[in-house]
Enzyme design. Structure first.
Site, mmCIF file in Angstrom:
data_model
loop_
_atom_site.group_PDB
_atom_site.id
_atom_site.type_symbol
_atom_site.label_atom_id
_atom_site.label_comp_id
_atom_site.label_asym_id
_atom_site.label_seq_id
_atom_site.Cartn_x
_atom_site.Cartn_y
_atom_site.Cartn_z
ATOM 1 N N SER A 14 1.088 -1.356 -0.128
ATOM 2 C CA SER A 14 -0.124 -0.007 0.320
ATOM 3 C C SER A 14 1.023 0.925 0.242
ATOM 4 O O SER A 14 1.941 1.281 0.674
ATOM 5 C CB SER A 14 -0.818 0.571 1.345
ATOM 6 O OG SER A 14 -1.230 1.096 1.701
ATOM 7 N N SER A 16 -0.805 3.923 0.588
ATOM 8 C CA SER A 16 -0.967 5.110 1.639
ATOM 9 C C SER A 16 -0.199 5.334 2.910
ATOM 10 O O SER A 16 -0.404 6.767 3.159
ATOM 11 C CB SER A 16 -2.433 3.999 2.162
ATOM 12 O OG SER A 16 -3.547 4.636 1.140
ATOM 13 N N LYS A 65 -13.221 -4.087 1.353
ATOM 14 C CA LYS A 65 -14.108 -3.115 1.532
ATOM 15 C C LYS A 65 -15.827 -3.158 1.702
ATOM 16 O O LYS A 65 -16.167 -2.928 1.526
ATOM 17 C CB LYS A 65 -13.821 -2.082 0.073
ATOM 18 C CG LYS A 65 -12.965 -1.528 0.354
ATOM 19 C CD LYS A 65 -12.217 -1.138 -1.497
ATOM 20 C CE LYS A 65 -10.927 -1.059 -1.419
ATOM 21 N NZ LYS A 65 -10.503 0.153 -3.086
ATOM 22 N N ASP A 99 -13.366 6.455 -3.597
ATOM 23 C CA ASP A 99 -13.156 6.452 -5.099
ATOM 24 C C ASP A 99 -13.231 7.239 -6.015
ATOM 25 O O ASP A 99 -12.990 7.481 -6.742
ATOM 26 C CB ASP A 99 -12.905 4.792 -4.883
ATOM 27 C CG ASP A 99 -11.962 3.986 -4.647
ATOM 28 O OD1 ASP A 99 -11.241 4.538 -3.819
ATOM 29 O OD2 ASP A 99 -11.770 1.897 -4.006
ATOM 30 N N ALA A 124 -16.316 -3.987 -13.747
ATOM 31 C CA ALA A 124 -17.341 -3.892 -13.419
ATOM 32 C C ALA A 124 -16.558 -4.615 -11.501
ATOM 33 O O ALA A 124 -17.965 -5.120 -10.297
ATOM 34 C CB ALA A 124 -18.480 -4.494 -13.585
ATOM 35 N N GLY A 125 -15.691 -4.539 -11.298
ATOM 36 C CA GLY A 125 -15.270 -4.917 -10.248
ATOM 37 C C GLY A 125 -15.618 -3.544 -8.877
ATOM 38 O O GLY A 125 -16.700 -2.873 -8.890
ATOM 39 N N GLY A 126 -14.990 -3.649 -7.712
ATOM 40 C CA GLY A 126 -15.188 -2.555 -6.803
ATOM 41 C C GLY A 126 -14.543 -1.068 -7.091
ATOM 42 O O GLY A 126 -16.066 -0.604 -7.484
ATOM 43 N N ASN A 146 -17.527 -5.596 -19.062
ATOM 44 C CA ASN A 146 -17.059 -6.430 -18.348
ATOM 45 C C ASN A 146 -16.832 -7.996 -19.252
ATOM 46 O O ASN A 146 -17.719 -8.104 -20.057
ATOM 47 C CB ASN A 146 -17.548 -6.011 -17.069
ATOM 48 C CG ASN A 146 -16.987 -7.423 -16.410
ATOM 49 O OD1 ASN A 146 -15.552 -6.658 -15.977
ATOM 50 N ND2 ASN A 146 -17.058 -7.461 -14.680
ATOM 51 N N GLU A 150 -22.555 -10.654 -17.208
ATOM 52 C CA GLU A 150 -23.672 -10.418 -16.174
ATOM 53 C C GLU A 150 -23.653 -8.978 -15.541
ATOM 54 O O GLU A 150 -24.449 -8.956 -14.773
ATOM 55 C CB GLU A 150 -23.873 -11.886 -15.181
ATOM 56 C CG GLU A 150 -23.957 -13.077 -16.511
ATOM 57 C CD GLU A 150 -23.245 -13.303 -17.223
ATOM 58 O OE1 GLU A 150 -22.008 -13.218 -16.852
ATOM 59 O OE2 GLU A 150 -23.321 -14.336 -18.430
HETATM 60 P P1 NAP Z 1 -12.218 -6.180 -8.251
HETATM 61 O O1 NAP Z 1 -13.109 -5.552 -7.440
HETATM 62 O O2 NAP Z 1 -11.408 -7.645 -7.938
HETATM 63 O O3 NAP Z 1 -12.372 -6.248 -9.976
HETATM 64 C C1 NAP Z 1 -11.460 -6.395 -10.765
HETATM 65 C C2 NAP Z 1 -11.960 -6.681 -12.674
HETATM 66 O O4 NAP Z 1 -11.374 -6.533 -12.976
HETATM 67 C C3 NAP Z 1 -13.299 -7.280 -12.676
HETATM 68 O O5 NAP Z 1 -14.482 -6.622 -13.443
HETATM 69 C C4 NAP Z 1 -12.235 -8.358 -13.219
HETATM 70 O O6 NAP Z 1 -14.084 -9.063 -14.563
HETATM 71 C C5 NAP Z 1 -11.668 -7.368 -14.166
HETATM 72 N N1 NAP Z 1 -11.175 -8.397 -14.536
HETATM 73 C C6 NAP Z 1 -9.656 -8.991 -14.177
HETATM 74 N N2 NAP Z 1 -8.393 -9.347 -14.453
HETATM 75 C C7 NAP Z 1 -9.021 -8.900 -15.802
HETATM 76 C C8 NAP Z 1 -8.294 -9.281 -17.144
HETATM 77 N N3 NAP Z 1 -7.175 -10.389 -17.530
HETATM 78 N N4 NAP Z 1 -8.769 -9.292 -18.351
HETATM 79 C C9 NAP Z 1 -10.091 -8.641 -18.028
HETATM 80 N N5 NAP Z 1 -10.923 -8.623 -17.457
HETATM 81 C C10 NAP Z 1 -10.267 -8.077 -16.295
HETATM 82 O O7 NAP Z 1 -10.229 -5.175 -8.667
HETATM 83 P P2 NAP Z 1 -11.422 -3.648 -8.196
HETATM 84 O O8 NAP Z 1 -10.981 -3.806 -6.179
HETATM 85 O O9 NAP Z 1 -12.009 -2.728 -8.548
HETATM 86 O O10 NAP Z 1 -9.290 -2.872 -8.711
HETATM 87 C C11 NAP Z 1 -9.154 -3.174 -10.151
HETATM 88 C C12 NAP Z 1 -7.429 -1.925 -10.535
HETATM 89 O O11 NAP Z 1 -8.318 -1.003 -10.389
HETATM 90 C C13 NAP Z 1 -7.071 -3.031 -9.055
HETATM 91 O O12 NAP Z 1 -5.659 -3.043 -10.199
HETATM 92 C C14 NAP Z 1 -5.882 -2.017 -8.592
HETATM 93 O O13 NAP Z 1 -5.225 -1.488 -7.878
HETATM 94 C C15 NAP Z 1 -6.808 -0.286 -9.091
HETATM 95 N N6 NAP Z 1 -7.382 0.846 -8.491
HETATM 96 C C16 NAP Z 1 -6.834 2.293 -8.298
HETATM 97 C C17 NAP Z 1 -7.337 2.526 -7.500
HETATM 98 C C18 NAP Z 1 -6.284 3.925 -7.621
HETATM 99 O O14 NAP Z 1 -6.532 5.021 -7.094
HETATM 100 N N7 NAP Z 1 -5.987 4.735 -8.751
HETATM 101 C C19 NAP Z 1 -8.301 2.533 -6.681
HETATM 102 C C20 NAP Z 1 -9.070 0.938 -6.639
HETATM 103 C C21 NAP Z 1 -8.363 0.527 -7.251
HETATM 104 P P3 NAP Z 1 -14.600 -10.286 -13.766
HETATM 105 O O15 NAP Z 1 -15.923 -9.603 -13.579
HETATM 106 O O16 NAP Z 1 -14.461 -10.658 -15.420
HETATM 107 O O17 NAP Z 1 -13.605 -11.955 -12.951
#
Ligand code: NAP
Length: 271
Positions: A14, A16, A65, A99, A124-126, A146, A150
């Site tokens: 992290s 942070s 989260k 976020d 479509a994740g967090g 995504n 779904e």
């Molecule tokens: P998460 O909840 O695990 O969601 C991951 C998402 O990525 C899902 O939609 C997943 O699709 C998709 N995915 C993962 N690998 C993939 C691939 N190889 N090809 C296509 N789709 C893929 O994760 P999250 O918390 O949202 O975080 C996502 C990214 O954002 C991470 O890299 C994180 O470090 C970054 N992030 C950055 C910030 C910032 O402040 N800059 C803040 C938060 C997060 P499926 O639904 O099909 O599994």
């Protein structure tokens, strides 16, 4: 001395602590921020423990989260998004999500208007949930694309209650992008160690496109390299990280932190 922290598992990566401690130092505040490895089973005790110990506030990261929503008193927009990334202890234990605001400020801080824009949001994740709600509320039309279609459909259905949103899979992105103003990657594609991965390549982009990758490790992701090849405008993930942290800082302290100091600390650590 007031203590602050980020809880997660893993959490040693992290940024942070470096970001918030730089802000505390710059403002001469007697505060310290640390990372604590906490798993889901211990989250309740960790949050209530920090509250009992008089912590100034907490951030939450993967995988805590969503679980935190059932532990804290969630304020908007954490309730709507379904995830908490910031906890404040001033009036009980209140959960926030910064976020979406972080993503909005990364765009507007780069001079990008949101209202009336067509946004293609990958994921479509967090993080995608927070961004989709925020940008739809700000007046953008948000297409959520995504891998698991779904999940995109379900999120677009929820977001449609606050603004304009539709869903699709990853098959027909080239056509979708031609009609878009802003492309945002909120998937983990391209994140270290899979740094050569990108869902969209330069031949699918146009030069009037703004490409914002929220992945910040590495800073210059493969997607951003492809965007530069296409002559598109690029925004990296560092500013979202900094602005979501700055929002949390304001919630805890009532002070506006120096975002330039926070950005410098993050970029130095990442390089
Ligand atoms: P998460 O909840 O695990 O969601 C991951 C998402 O990525 C899902 O939609 C997943 O699709 C998709 N995915 C993962 N690998 C993939 C691939 N190889 N090809 C296509 N789709 C893929 O994760 P999250 O918390 O949202 O975080 C996502 C990214 O954002 C991470 O890299 C994180 O470090 C970054 N992030 C950055 C910030 C910032 O402040 N800059 C803040 C938060 C997060 P499926 O639904 O099909 O599994």
């Amino acid at each position: 001395m007031k203590l602050f922290g980020v809880l997660g598992d893993p959490v040693s990566h992290s940024l942070s602590p470096v970001m918030h401690n730089a802000a505390f130092r710059a403002l001469g505040m007697d505060c310290e921020y640390h990372a604590f490895r906490v798993n889901k089973d211990n989250l309740y005790n960790a949050i209530y423990g920090a509250y009992a110990l008089g912590f100034g506030g907490l951030n939450l990261t993967i995988p805590l989260k969503e679980k935190a929503l059932g532990i804290v008193d969630p304020a908007d927009p954490a309730k709507q998004i379904g995830a908490v990334n910031t906890i404040d202890f001033k009036k009980g234990i209140t959960g926030y999500n910064t976020d979406g605001v972080g993503a909005r400020m990364a765009l507007t801080g780069s001079g990008i208007e949101i209202k009336g824009k067509e946004v293609l949001l990958l994921g479509a994740g967090g993080a995608a949930r927070a961004i989709a709600f925020q940008l739809a509320k700000d007046g953008a039309s948000v297409i959520i694309a995504n891998r698991t279609v779904e999940r995109a459909e379900s999120l677009a259905g929820e977001v449609s209650r606050v603004g304009r949103s539709t869903a699709c899979g990853l098959d027909d992105l080239k056509n979708q992008i031609q009609n878009c103003d802003i492309l945002i990657n909120s998937t983990a594609a391209g994140m270290s160690p899979k740094i050569s991965e990108t869902i969209v390549t330069s031949d699918m982009m146009h030069k009037n496109l703004v490409v914002f990758d929220i992945v910040y490790n590495p800073i210059n992701t493969m997607l951003l390299q492809e965007a530069k090849k296409a002559g598109a405008r690029t925004i990296d993930g560092v500013m979202m990280l900094v602005y979501q942290g700055a929002e949390a800082f304001k919630i805890w302290t009532g002070c506006t932190p120096p975002v330039d100091v926070m950005e410098k600390a993050v970029r130095e650590r990442l390089s």
